[in-house]
Design a protein around this motif. Structure first.
Motif, PDB file in Angstrom:
ATOM      1  N   LEU A 156       0.838  -1.261   0.098  1.00 54.35           N
ATOM      2  CA  LEU A 156       0.059  -0.003  -0.018  1.00 54.35           C
ATOM      3  C   LEU A 156       0.772   1.198  -0.014  1.00 54.35           C
ATOM      4  N   GLY A 157       1.853   1.166   0.715  1.00 53.41           N
ATOM      5  CA  GLY A 157       2.932   2.408   0.539  1.00 53.41           C
ATOM      6  C   GLY A 157       3.485   2.618  -0.830  1.00 53.41           C
ATOM      7  N   ALA A 158       3.934   1.525  -1.186  1.00 48.97           N
ATOM      8  CA  ALA A 158       4.402   1.637  -2.620  1.00 48.97           C
ATOM      9  C   ALA A 158       3.265   2.316  -3.735  1.00 48.97           C
ATOM     10  N   LEU A 159       2.130   1.774  -3.487  1.00 44.63           N
ATOM     11  CA  LEU A 159       1.219   2.356  -4.692  1.00 44.63           C
ATOM     12  C   LEU A 159       0.604   3.762  -3.911  1.00 44.63           C
ATOM     13  N   THR A 160       0.634   4.066  -2.793  1.00 43.46           N
ATOM     14  CA  THR A 160       0.478   5.336  -2.447  1.00 43.46           C
ATOM     15  C   THR A 160       1.545   6.413  -2.887  1.00 43.46           C
ATOM     16  N   PHE A 161       2.758   6.216  -2.847  1.00 43.59           N
ATOM     17  CA  PHE A 161       3.757   6.918  -3.110  1.00 43.59           C
ATOM     18  C   PHE A 161       4.068   7.206  -4.810  1.00 43.59           C
ATOM     19  N   CYS A 162       3.400   6.112  -5.418  1.00 45.43           N
ATOM     20  CA  CYS A 162       3.409   6.051  -6.880  1.00 45.43           C
ATOM     21  C   CYS A 162       2.429   7.107  -7.339  1.00 45.43           C
ATOM     22  N   SER A 163       1.128   7.110  -6.576  1.00 47.42           N
ATOM     23  CA  SER A 163       0.156   7.955  -6.991  1.00 47.42           C
ATOM     24  C   SER A 163       0.444   9.382  -6.595  1.00 47.42           C
ATOM     25  N   VAL A 164       1.122   9.476  -5.348  1.00 51.48           N
ATOM     26  CA  VAL A 164       1.604  10.880  -5.158  1.00 51.48           C
ATOM     27  C   VAL A 164       2.626  11.557  -5.891  1.00 51.48           C
ATOM     28  N   GLY A 165       3.406  10.554  -6.550  1.00 51.68           N
ATOM     29  CA  GLY A 165       4.609  10.771  -7.215  1.00 51.68           C
ATOM     30  C   GLY A 165       4.005  11.302  -8.480  1.00 51.68           C
ATOM     31  N   TYR A 166       3.291  10.800  -9.178  1.00 52.23           N
ATOM     32  CA  TYR A 166       2.641  10.983 -10.397  1.00 52.23           C
ATOM     33  C   TYR A 166       2.010  12.443 -10.401  1.00 52.23           C
ATOM     34  N   ALA A 167       1.179  12.833  -9.315  1.00 53.71           N
ATOM     35  CA  ALA A 167       0.780  13.803  -8.946  1.00 53.71           C
ATOM     36  C   ALA A 167       1.784  15.102  -8.883  1.00 53.71           C
ATOM     37  N   VAL A 168       2.805  14.788  -8.072  1.00 55.69           N
ATOM     38  CA  VAL A 168       3.634  16.106  -7.723  1.00 55.69           C
ATOM     39  C   VAL A 168       4.453  16.292  -8.949  1.00 55.69           C
ATOM     40  N   ALA A 169       4.622  15.256  -9.913  1.00 57.71           N
ATOM     41  CA  ALA A 169       5.414  15.409 -11.250  1.00 57.71           C
ATOM     42  C   ALA A 169       4.545  16.301 -12.306  1.00 57.71           C
TER      43      ALA A 169
ATOM     44  N   TRP B 184      -4.272   9.132   0.973  1.00 52.51           N
ATOM     45  CA  TRP B 184      -3.545   9.789   0.110  1.00 52.51           C
ATOM     46  C   TRP B 184      -3.040   9.144  -1.439  1.00 52.51           C
ATOM     47  N   ALA B 185      -3.374   8.065  -1.430  1.00 55.55           N
ATOM     48  CA  ALA B 185      -3.182   7.320  -2.638  1.00 55.55           C
ATOM     49  C   ALA B 185      -4.383   7.484  -3.453  1.00 55.55           C
ATOM     50  N   ALA B 186      -5.728   7.840  -3.059  1.00 54.73           N
ATOM     51  CA  ALA B 186      -6.648   8.165  -3.892  1.00 54.73           C
ATOM     52  C   ALA B 186      -6.487   9.726  -4.210  1.00 54.73           C
ATOM     53  N   GLY B 187      -6.003  10.502  -3.274  1.00 55.69           N
ATOM     54  CA  GLY B 187      -5.958  11.974  -3.581  1.00 55.69           C
ATOM     55  C   GLY B 187      -4.873  12.225  -4.676  1.00 55.69           C
ATOM     56  N   GLY B 188      -3.790  11.375  -4.545  1.00 53.13           N
ATOM     57  CA  GLY B 188      -2.840  11.558  -5.541  1.00 53.13           C
ATOM     58  C   GLY B 188      -3.356  10.953  -6.893  1.00 53.13           C
ATOM     59  N   LEU B 189      -3.960   9.927  -7.106  1.00 51.37           N
ATOM     60  CA  LEU B 189      -4.488   9.505  -8.337  1.00 51.37           C
ATOM     61  C   LEU B 189      -5.582  10.467  -8.860  1.00 51.37           C
ATOM     62  N   VAL B 190      -6.304  11.026  -8.132  1.00 53.87           N
ATOM     63  CA  VAL B 190      -7.376  12.144  -8.704  1.00 53.87           C
ATOM     64  C   VAL B 190      -6.594  13.375  -9.203  1.00 53.87           C
ATOM     65  N   VAL B 191      -5.392  13.707  -8.536  1.00 55.47           N
ATOM     66  CA  VAL B 191      -4.877  14.972  -8.854  1.00 55.47           C
ATOM     67  C   VAL B 191      -3.922  14.484 -10.199  1.00 55.47           C
ATOM     68  N   ALA B 192      -3.392  13.392 -10.289  1.00 53.97           N
ATOM     69  CA  ALA B 192      -2.585  12.766 -11.319  1.00 53.97           C
ATOM     70  C   ALA B 192      -3.295  12.546 -12.505  1.00 53.97           C
ATOM     71  N   LEU B 193      -4.544  12.268 -12.445  1.00 56.07           N
ATOM     72  CA  LEU B 193      -5.594  11.951 -13.575  1.00 56.07           C
ATOM     73  C   LEU B 193      -5.895  13.352 -14.138  1.00 56.07           C
ATOM     74  N   TRP B 194      -6.096  14.221 -13.375  1.00 59.14           N
ATOM     75  CA  TRP B 194      -6.634  15.718 -13.684  1.00 59.14           C
ATOM     76  C   TRP B 194      -5.563  16.539 -14.327  1.00 59.14           C
ATOM     77  N   ARG B 195      -4.325  16.440 -13.842  1.00 58.98           N
ATOM     78  CA  ARG B 195      -3.276  17.216 -14.429  1.00 58.98           C
ATOM     79  C   ARG B 195      -2.071  16.510 -15.199  1.00 58.98           C
ATOM     80  N   PHE B 196      -2.136  15.358 -15.404  1.00 63.26           N
ATOM     81  CA  PHE B 196      -1.149  14.549 -16.043  1.00 63.26           C
ATOM     82  C   PHE B 196      -1.053  15.057 -17.392  1.00 63.26           C
ATOM     83  N   SER B 197       0.291  15.197 -17.792  1.00 62.89           N
ATOM     84  CA  SER B 197       0.377  15.466 -19.399  1.00 62.89           C
ATOM     85  C   SER B 197       1.486  14.836 -19.946  1.00 62.89           C
ATOM     86  N   TRP B 198       1.529  14.124 -21.148  1.00 64.20           N
ATOM     87  CA  TRP B 198       2.337  13.601 -21.884  1.00 64.20           C
ATOM     88  C   TRP B 198       3.354  14.514 -22.684  1.00 64.20           C
ATOM     89  N   SER B 199       2.905  15.824 -22.687  1.00 60.60           N
ATOM     90  CA  SER B 199       3.891  16.814 -23.403  1.00 60.60           C
ATOM     91  C   SER B 199       4.594  17.537 -22.614  1.00 60.60           C
TER      92      SER B 199
END
Length: 276
Positions: free
Chosen positions: A167-180, A257-272
């Motif tokens: 769960l910790g790994a998945l949480t910080f993955c989600s947060v990592g994608y959001a922070v990026a 935190w995993a759920a929150g990070g996932l929401v932010v990542a899906l909202w803001r993630f950019s491939w460009s």
């Protein structure tokens, strides 16, 4: 007829579940090889926690540490799970943020997005590597603690360690994608990650035992997932812990935190690239 990637590879709708699993497996192997070939990633994820363990025990000795439950354990036993969380965060967050920002700003993500591979395959491949590395770090630190410091983990709490690590790994993955998504330049990724994590390591009980941290700093740390990952792992080493070693409150915060990070990542993630 012009031959394109779309005409060669099956479309997303036409792929069978077995082909989907094959894509995920291929991406996982690709990401794992990339991690193993990255000297910096290997050092900060695998070697650095071990180095810190030797240094901290060497400097502070192997005296007893009082846990929140009132139980006492040796300082070396405390640092085994605490520094395991450092390795998990390095694999799931630090390396991920730096890699994602660098690949995005260099145009690699944009080119990979154009290939006939679903976005979730790329993301899931990275998450699976983080989970595998997290479980490996748990096993490695447990072995080192048992062999060199006599820090034993009760067998009945092993499920608690495994669940907390996954769960910790998945949480910080989600947060990592959001922070990026908030970092615009590749050169800024590593400094931002380090300046964010280092204070949290100190106030969350990773570098300094939790009973030595002032209450107000502990309250600040309790807002963030670093404290809860460390606490969930430490709970399993607590001799008073019963059952399978699950720390329900800490796991709930990590899931939030995993759920929150996932929401932010899906909202803001950019491939460009964002920094151009």
């Amino acid at each position: 007829m012009q031959v394109t990637a779309a005409t060669v590879a099956p479309t997303e709708r036409s792929r069978s579940p077995l082909q989907e699993l094959g894509l995920i497996s291929h991406q996982f192997q690709f990401e794992l090889r990339g991690f193993l070939r990255n000297t910096q990633a290997r050092f900060f994820t695998i070697i650095l926690p071990v180095v810190f363990l030797v240094i901290f025990v060497g400097i502070f000795g192997n005296h007893t540490v009082r846990l929140a439950s009132g139980a006492t354990i040796k300082q070396s036993t405390y640092y085994i799970p605490a520094l395991t969380s450092l390795g998990i965060i390095s694999a799931a967050f630090t390396n991920l943020v730096i890699a994602v920002v660098t690949q995005r700003e260099s145009g690699i993500l944009k080119r990979r997005r154009a290939a006939p591979v679903p976005a979730y395959v790329l993301i899931l491949g990275r998450a699976l590597v983080a989970v595998v590395v997290a479980l490996f770090m748990c096993a490695l630190m447990m072995a080192i603690g048992s062999i060199f410091y006599g820090a034993t983990l009760p067998s009945h709490t092993i499920p608690g360690v495994a669940v907390a690590a996954i769960l910790g790994a998945l949480t910080f993955c989600s947060v990592g994608y959001a922070v990026a998504t908030f970092i615009r330049f590749a050169d800024a990724a590593q400094p931002i990650v380090q300046i964010t994590l280092l204070p949290l390591y100190f106030i969350s009980g990773v570098f300094v035992p939790q009973n030595q941290i002032p209450n107000w700093l502990g309250n600040v740390a309790s807002v963030f997932p670093v404290r809860h990952l460390s606490s969930a792992l430490i709970t399993a080493y607590d001799p008073t812990t019963t059952g399978a070693g699950f720390s329900g409150g800490d796991l709930a915060v990590l899931a939030a935190w995993a759920a929150g990070g996932l929401v932010v990542a899906l909202w803001r993630f950019s491939w460009s690239p964002r920094g151009r």
